[in-house]
Design an enzyme around this catalytic site. Sequence first.
Site, short mmCIF file in Angstrom:
data_model
loop_
_atom_site.label_atom_id
_atom_site.label_comp_id
_atom_site.label_asym_id
_atom_site.label_seq_id
_atom_site.Cartn_x
_atom_site.Cartn_y
_atom_site.Cartn_z
N VAL A 1 48.00 37.99 34.95
CA VAL A 1 49.30 37.82 34.28
C VAL A 1 49.99 36.58 34.82
CG1 VAL A 1 51.57 38.86 33.89
CG2 VAL A 1 49.54 40.31 33.97
N ASN B 1 34.04 43.51 40.44
CA ASN B 1 35.40 43.01 40.66
C ASN B 1 36.09 43.87 41.71
OD1 ASN B 1 38.46 43.42 38.89
ND2 ASN B 1 37.96 41.62 40.10
N LYS C 1 36.57 45.34 30.35
CA LYS C 1 36.85 45.39 31.80
C LYS C 1 37.44 46.75 32.09
CE LYS C 1 39.06 42.81 35.58
NZ LYS C 1 39.97 43.80 36.18
N GLN D 1 41.36 37.84 26.85
CA GLN D 1 41.46 39.29 27.07
C GLN D 1 42.62 39.88 26.26
OE1 GLN D 1 42.97 41.50 30.57
NE2 GLN D 1 40.86 42.23 30.80
N CYS E 1 43.85 47.92 33.18
CA CYS E 1 45.21 47.70 33.70
C CYS E 1 45.88 49.04 34.00
CB CYS E 1 46.04 46.92 32.68
SG CYS E 1 47.74 46.68 33.24
N ALA F 1 40.24 37.52 41.48
CA ALA F 1 41.62 37.33 41.05
C ALA F 1 42.42 36.69 42.18
CB ALA F 1 42.23 38.66 40.60
N ARG F 2 43.01 37.52 43.05
CA ARG F 2 43.91 37.00 44.10
C ARG F 2 43.21 36.02 45.03
NH1 ARG F 2 46.23 42.75 44.61
NH2 ARG F 2 44.26 43.01 45.70
#
Length: 316
Positions: free
Chosen positions: A33, A215, A157, A86, A115, A239-240
């Site tokens: 996001v 992931n 995902k 996505q 999510c 991601a992070r």
Amino acid sequence: MVGDTTETKECQLKDPMDLFRSGQVVKICAPMVRYSKLAFRTLVRKYGCDLCYTPMIVAADFVRSAKARDSEFTTNKAGDHPLIVQFAAKEAQVLCDAARIICPFADGIDLNCGCPQRWAMAEGYGACLINKPELVKDMVRHVRNQMDNPKFSVSIKIRIHEDVKRTVDLCQKAEAAGVSWITVHGRSIEERHQPVHYDAIKTIKQSMSIPIVANGDIKTLKDAENVHHLTEADGVMVARGLLANPALFAGYEETPFKCIQDWVDIALEHGTPFTCFHHHLMYMMERITSKQEKKVFNVLSSTSAVLDYLNTHYGV
């Protein structure tokens, strides 16, 4: 909607499945996001990232509103491929309509079934879909059947169930419907910072004949290699870890100054809003600045102040 993409036919679309056929572990930038937008995707592609996702876009808004399309999605003709868009969706036809709009500009779509945010779950999006395998199967099949381009990928995902057999069942249903690959975040809906269940990802991988992407908690290239060995996954999604170090896939332990310079150049070229420009730098410099430096840098309030600071302290 598509930034400097003016001619649809000029988009250099690719077959994302070629990456998985290469025999190499596919290195992927996760949908994030606000963050995995065009400028950041351009940066990580310079440092060994094979495949990038856009942030999650609500398919119904995207289909309904030209304004939403313009604000949510930007790409360019040459460098931003292969690209996966996505979507959050809960109805097969809405997802198909979104896929048809996006297909001239992207190489595939991904259905978000992972999510865990309350708003997404309340709307019927995201991780609640892992409890609706028939709906997921229906959405995948509809998109697969309605797309003219056979190379356009349709992936999902997911998060895992506490009973991994239920997750395997979900994945097998999606595979039967024609899903291209599945990314597995190795935590349940309730889990946030608990250890990732890499054993569950391995079980899923061993039960499938399509590519599986692992992931969760990958912070370094060494982590990526370890997770590949633990899970036998065909790809790793970060991601992070990439926010903190966009050069992670190139083997850097922390963000090199060259990468910071590249970010400044790319962000200015793309007209990245100040808040996003600054936040990315805060993430990148987290490990390489002192507490005192952070106090000063993190409250800077203009692009010129940030540029002056970087030039004075780091020669960037």
